[in-house]
Design an enzyme around this catalytic site. Sequence first.
Site, PDB file in Angstrom:
ATOM      1  N   TYR A  74      -1.435 -31.655 -82.388  1.00  0.00           N
ATOM      2  CA  TYR A  74      -0.561 -32.638 -81.504  1.00  0.00           C
ATOM      3  C   TYR A  74      -0.057 -31.546 -80.330  1.00  0.00           C
ATOM      4  O   TYR A  74       0.042 -32.132 -79.179  1.00  0.00           O
ATOM      5  CB  TYR A  74       0.712 -32.891 -82.351  1.00  0.00           C
ATOM      6  CG  TYR A  74       1.546 -33.905 -81.485  1.00  0.00           C
ATOM      7  CD1 TYR A  74       1.245 -35.197 -81.682  1.00  0.00           C
ATOM      8  CD2 TYR A  74       2.488 -33.667 -80.925  1.00  0.00           C
ATOM      9  CE1 TYR A  74       1.958 -36.060 -80.805  1.00  0.00           C
ATOM     10  CE2 TYR A  74       3.443 -34.407 -79.966  1.00  0.00           C
ATOM     11  CZ  TYR A  74       2.888 -35.622 -80.085  1.00  0.00           C
ATOM     12  OH  TYR A  74       4.040 -36.463 -79.406  1.00  0.00           O
ATOM     13  N   PHE A 126      -4.446 -46.268 -51.205  1.00  0.00           N
ATOM     14  CA  PHE A 126      -5.133 -46.996 -52.361  1.00  0.00           C
ATOM     15  C   PHE A 126      -4.326 -47.568 -53.098  1.00  0.00           C
ATOM     16  O   PHE A 126      -3.036 -47.354 -53.142  1.00  0.00           O
ATOM     17  CB  PHE A 126      -5.605 -45.632 -53.256  1.00  0.00           C
ATOM     18  CG  PHE A 126      -6.723 -46.123 -54.241  1.00  0.00           C
ATOM     19  CD1 PHE A 126      -7.853 -46.800 -53.891  1.00  0.00           C
ATOM     20  CD2 PHE A 126      -6.164 -46.370 -55.526  1.00  0.00           C
ATOM     21  CE1 PHE A 126      -8.692 -47.360 -55.113  1.00  0.00           C
ATOM     22  CE2 PHE A 126      -6.895 -46.711 -56.609  1.00  0.00           C
ATOM     23  CZ  PHE A 126      -8.227 -47.270 -56.197  1.00  0.00           C
ATOM     24  N   THR A 127      -4.796 -48.511 -53.747  1.00  0.00           N
ATOM     25  CA  THR A 127      -4.301 -49.692 -54.550  1.00  0.00           C
ATOM     26  C   THR A 127      -3.097 -49.120 -55.319  1.00  0.00           C
ATOM     27  O   THR A 127      -1.960 -49.334 -55.436  1.00  0.00           O
ATOM     28  CB  THR A 127      -4.979 -50.766 -55.233  1.00  0.00           C
ATOM     29  OG1 THR A 127      -5.804 -49.935 -55.943  1.00  0.00           O
ATOM     30  CG2 THR A 127      -5.964 -51.508 -54.153  1.00  0.00           C
ATOM     31  N   ASP A 217      -4.934 -36.609 -52.985  1.00  0.00           N
ATOM     32  CA  ASP A 217      -5.407 -37.307 -54.018  1.00  0.00           C
ATOM     33  C   ASP A 217      -6.614 -37.015 -54.213  1.00  0.00           C
ATOM     34  O   ASP A 217      -7.620 -37.172 -53.166  1.00  0.00           O
ATOM     35  CB  ASP A 217      -5.442 -38.763 -53.536  1.00  0.00           C
ATOM     36  CG  ASP A 217      -6.141 -39.783 -54.551  1.00  0.00           C
ATOM     37  OD1 ASP A 217      -6.752 -39.053 -55.552  1.00  0.00           O
ATOM     38  OD2 ASP A 217      -6.232 -40.854 -54.445  1.00  0.00           O
ATOM     39  N   LYS A 260     -13.775 -39.889 -61.906  1.00  0.00           N
ATOM     40  CA  LYS A 260     -14.604 -40.015 -60.804  1.00  0.00           C
ATOM     41  C   LYS A 260     -15.644 -38.572 -60.653  1.00  0.00           C
ATOM     42  O   LYS A 260     -16.328 -38.399 -61.509  1.00  0.00           O
ATOM     43  CB  LYS A 260     -14.186 -40.274 -59.460  1.00  0.00           C
ATOM     44  CG  LYS A 260     -13.675 -41.780 -59.322  1.00  0.00           C
ATOM     45  CD  LYS A 260     -12.583 -42.127 -59.909  1.00  0.00           C
ATOM     46  CE  LYS A 260     -11.930 -43.554 -59.364  1.00  0.00           C
ATOM     47  NZ  LYS A 260     -10.541 -43.853 -60.301  1.00  0.00           N
ATOM     48  N   ARG A 384     -12.994 -55.530 -51.768  1.00  0.00           N
ATOM     49  CA  ARG A 384     -11.989 -54.546 -51.229  1.00  0.00           C
ATOM     50  C   ARG A 384     -11.598 -55.037 -49.854  1.00  0.00           C
ATOM     51  O   ARG A 384     -12.242 -54.685 -48.801  1.00  0.00           O
ATOM     52  CB  ARG A 384     -12.513 -53.199 -51.042  1.00  0.00           C
ATOM     53  CG  ARG A 384     -13.048 -52.437 -52.153  1.00  0.00           C
ATOM     54  CD  ARG A 384     -11.707 -51.591 -52.955  1.00  0.00           C
ATOM     55  NE  ARG A 384     -10.659 -52.537 -53.736  1.00  0.00           N
ATOM     56  CZ  ARG A 384     -10.114 -52.031 -54.776  1.00  0.00           C
ATOM     57  NH1 ARG A 384     -10.354 -50.781 -55.116  1.00  0.00           N
ATOM     58  NH2 ARG A 384      -9.426 -52.747 -55.611  1.00  0.00           N
ATOM     59  N   PHE A 451      -5.925 -58.324 -57.445  1.00  0.00           N
ATOM     60  CA  PHE A 451      -7.305 -58.301 -57.368  1.00  0.00           C
ATOM     61  C   PHE A 451      -7.887 -58.275 -58.779  1.00  0.00           C
ATOM     62  O   PHE A 451      -8.960 -58.745 -59.225  1.00  0.00           O
ATOM     63  CB  PHE A 451      -8.009 -57.358 -56.403  1.00  0.00           C
ATOM     64  CG  PHE A 451      -7.510 -55.846 -56.814  1.00  0.00           C
ATOM     65  CD1 PHE A 451      -6.167 -55.488 -56.368  1.00  0.00           C
ATOM     66  CD2 PHE A 451      -8.319 -55.142 -57.644  1.00  0.00           C
ATOM     67  CE1 PHE A 451      -5.781 -54.268 -56.380  1.00  0.00           C
ATOM     68  CE2 PHE A 451      -7.668 -54.068 -57.917  1.00  0.00           C
ATOM     69  CZ  PHE A 451      -6.743 -53.255 -57.446  1.00  0.00           C
TER      70      PHE A 451
HETATM   71  N1  F0G Z   1      -7.155 -42.629 -56.242  1.00  0.00           N
HETATM   72  C1  F0G Z   1      -8.248 -43.129 -55.846  1.00  0.00           C
HETATM   73  C2  F0G Z   1      -8.698 -42.539 -54.448  1.00  0.00           C
HETATM   74  C3  F0G Z   1      -9.004 -44.058 -56.498  1.00  0.00           C
HETATM   75  O1  F0G Z   1     -10.204 -44.325 -56.082  1.00  0.00           O
HETATM   76  C4  F0G Z   1      -8.654 -44.586 -57.746  1.00  0.00           C
HETATM   77  C5  F0G Z   1      -9.101 -45.115 -58.759  1.00  0.00           C
HETATM   78  C6  F0G Z   1      -7.071 -43.818 -58.323  1.00  0.00           C
HETATM   79  C7  F0G Z   1      -6.512 -42.740 -57.319  1.00  0.00           C
HETATM   80  C8  F0G Z   1      -6.623 -44.220 -59.562  1.00  0.00           C
HETATM   81  O2  F0G Z   1      -7.041 -43.504 -60.729  1.00  0.00           O
HETATM   82  O3  F0G Z   1      -8.152 -45.676 -62.058  1.00  0.00           O
HETATM   83  O4  F0G Z   1      -7.919 -43.217 -62.858  1.00  0.00           O
HETATM   84  O5  F0G Z   1      -5.923 -44.521 -62.578  1.00  0.00           O
HETATM   85  N2  F0G Z   1     -10.107 -45.955 -58.343  1.00  0.00           N
HETATM   86  C9  F0G Z   1     -10.958 -46.674 -59.222  1.00  0.00           C
HETATM   87  C10 F0G Z   1     -11.967 -47.495 -58.146  1.00  0.00           C
HETATM   88  C11 F0G Z   1     -10.099 -47.645 -60.038  1.00  0.00           C
HETATM   89  O6  F0G Z   1     -12.663 -48.309 -58.755  1.00  0.00           O
HETATM   90  O7  F0G Z   1     -12.136 -47.140 -57.122  1.00  0.00           O
HETATM   91  P1  F0G Z   1      -7.254 -44.040 -61.940  1.00  0.00           P
END
Ligand code: F0G
Length: 467
Positions: A74, A126-127, A217, A260, A384, A451
Site C-alpha cells: 500500500y 484539449f478537451t 502537457d 500515449k 474532432r 462527444f
Molecule cells: N492531454 C492530451 C494532449 C491528451 O491527448 C489526453 C488524452 C489527455 C491530456 C488526457 O489524458 O486520457 O489519460 O486522461 N487523450 C486521449 C485521446 C483521450 O484520445 O486523444 P487521459
Amino acid sequence: MSTHRSWAEPWKVKMVEHLRMTTRAQRESAIREAGYNTFLLPSRLVYIDLLTDSGTSAMSDRQWAGLMLGDEAYAGSENYYHLEDAVREHYGFREVIPTHQGRGAEHLLSRVAIHPGQCVPGNMYFTTTKAHQELAGGRFVDVIIDEAHDADSSHPFKGDIDLEKLQTLIDRVGAAGIAYVCVGATVNMAGGQPISLGNLRAVRALCARHGIRIFLDATRAVENAYFIKTREPGHADRTLAQILRAMCECADGCTMSAKKDSLVNIGGFLALNDAALAEEARNLMVLYEGLQTYGGLAGRDMEALAIGIAESVDFDHMHARIGQVEYLGRKLLEAGVPITRPIGGHGVFLDAARFLPRLPRDQFPAQALAAALYVDSGVRSMERGGVSAGRDQKTGENLFPRLELVRLTIPRRVYTQAHMDVTAESVIALHRNRDRIRGLKFTHEPRHLRFFQARFDPVEGDCVLVD
Ligand code: F0G
C-alpha cells in the site's frame, strides 16, 4: 543500386490477438445502435481500431516481465521509486505524483494552480485539460499561432505559441490574472502538431519576465522531440532524450497521460519542481487518486510505466512509429483526400469540412464521416470538430471551431502496414463516393464532454452511408 532504404519496426511480433471480421449489414446495425457515435461501439465489432492511441499500445516483453515485479505494498512500493527515477531522469522534474491517467494529473494541477477568474492561455485546447481548468474556475484562452487553425497550412511547427497574442493577454489582464501557461507538446486538436524548441524557449523568456509559470502537457512530448530533431535546425545531432530534457527545462512541471508516449495501457503523473505546490497536490491526491506512492495505479502498472518511459525515447522506435503515421497520410494525400498538413505525430486527421463540403456544420460532417468509415470497412475513428468543441459556456450556442476533423489515430506497435493499406483504401473509396454520406442531428446531448456519449440520427433516411 537504389539509394532508397525503407525503415522497418525495431521489434518483431511474439503474440497475436485475433480480430473479428464483420459484414456491412452487421456494421450498419451496430452504428445505428451506437447512435452514430464511434465511442459507443463495442470493440468486438471493430476491425481496425483507430479511435485513439491512448492506452492502446502493445507493451514490450520487458514491460510484461515488469508486471511480474509488481510490489503491491500500500505504501512505499518499490515500483514507485523506479517510476520516480525514470521521470526524474527523462523529464527532469523532482516531485513525481502518480495518477490513474492524464486527467487525474490535470485535475490536481488545475485545483492547486488556478484561482477562480484567472486565465489559462494555451496552444489550443484539449478537451479534458480545458474542462478541468474551467471546473477550477479558470478561463482557457487560445494563444496558438493562426496557422494551427488552418488544416492546409504546412507550417512545420503549428503548435507554436503566438508571442504577440500572449503578450496582449498579459497586458490586458496582468500577470496576476494568469494562472499559468499550458503548453501542449504535441498539440492533439491541431492534428498532432509540434511546438518548436525555439518557440518554447521564447515563451519561457517572456513568462520569466512577468513571473508566470509554464506547465507542459507532456502526453506526446517525445513525439514532439522527434519533430524538433528532424525539422528544427540545430537539433539533428541530439538524442530524443536530450531534446525532451531541453523541452522540460522550459517548464515548471508537467501533466502526463502515460497512455500515449510511455507505452502503457493505464497511468499518468504530475511532475513538478516546486515542493510546496507538490505538497498541495499530494493533499488532494490522497482524496481523489490514492496514496502518494501509487496514485490510483497498481505497483505493476508503475513498473511497466517506468520501463515504457525509457523505451519511448529510443529513436528507432519513434522513427518507425511516426513513419507508420506518415505512410498512411501519404497514401491519402496521393489520392487527393483532404487531410491536415503536415502529417501529425499520432494520427492522420481527415479534413471533414473539405471532404464533405456540402454538409452544413450543424449536421456534424466529421461525426458523419467517422460513422460512414465504420460502415464501409469496420475502421473506427474519432470526431474532432464541432461535437468535441461543445457549447459556449455563456451563450449555450454550439461552438464550431475552424477545424472539423476525423482522427485516424495509430496505436503504437499494434498494427501493420497492411492494416494501413486497408484503412487508406476505405477512406479513398468514401472520398470518391462522398455524396452518399448523410449528415447527423443530436438525439441525446450530455452536458460534459458530450462527444463521449452523445447519440445522433441521420438528418434524412435511416442510413449514414447510402448504398
Ligand atoms: N492531454 C492530451 C494532449 C491528451 O491527448 C489526453 C488524452 C489527455 C491530456 C488526457 O489524458 O486520457 O489519460 O486522461 N487523450 C486521449 C485521446 C483521450 O484520445 O486523444 P487521459
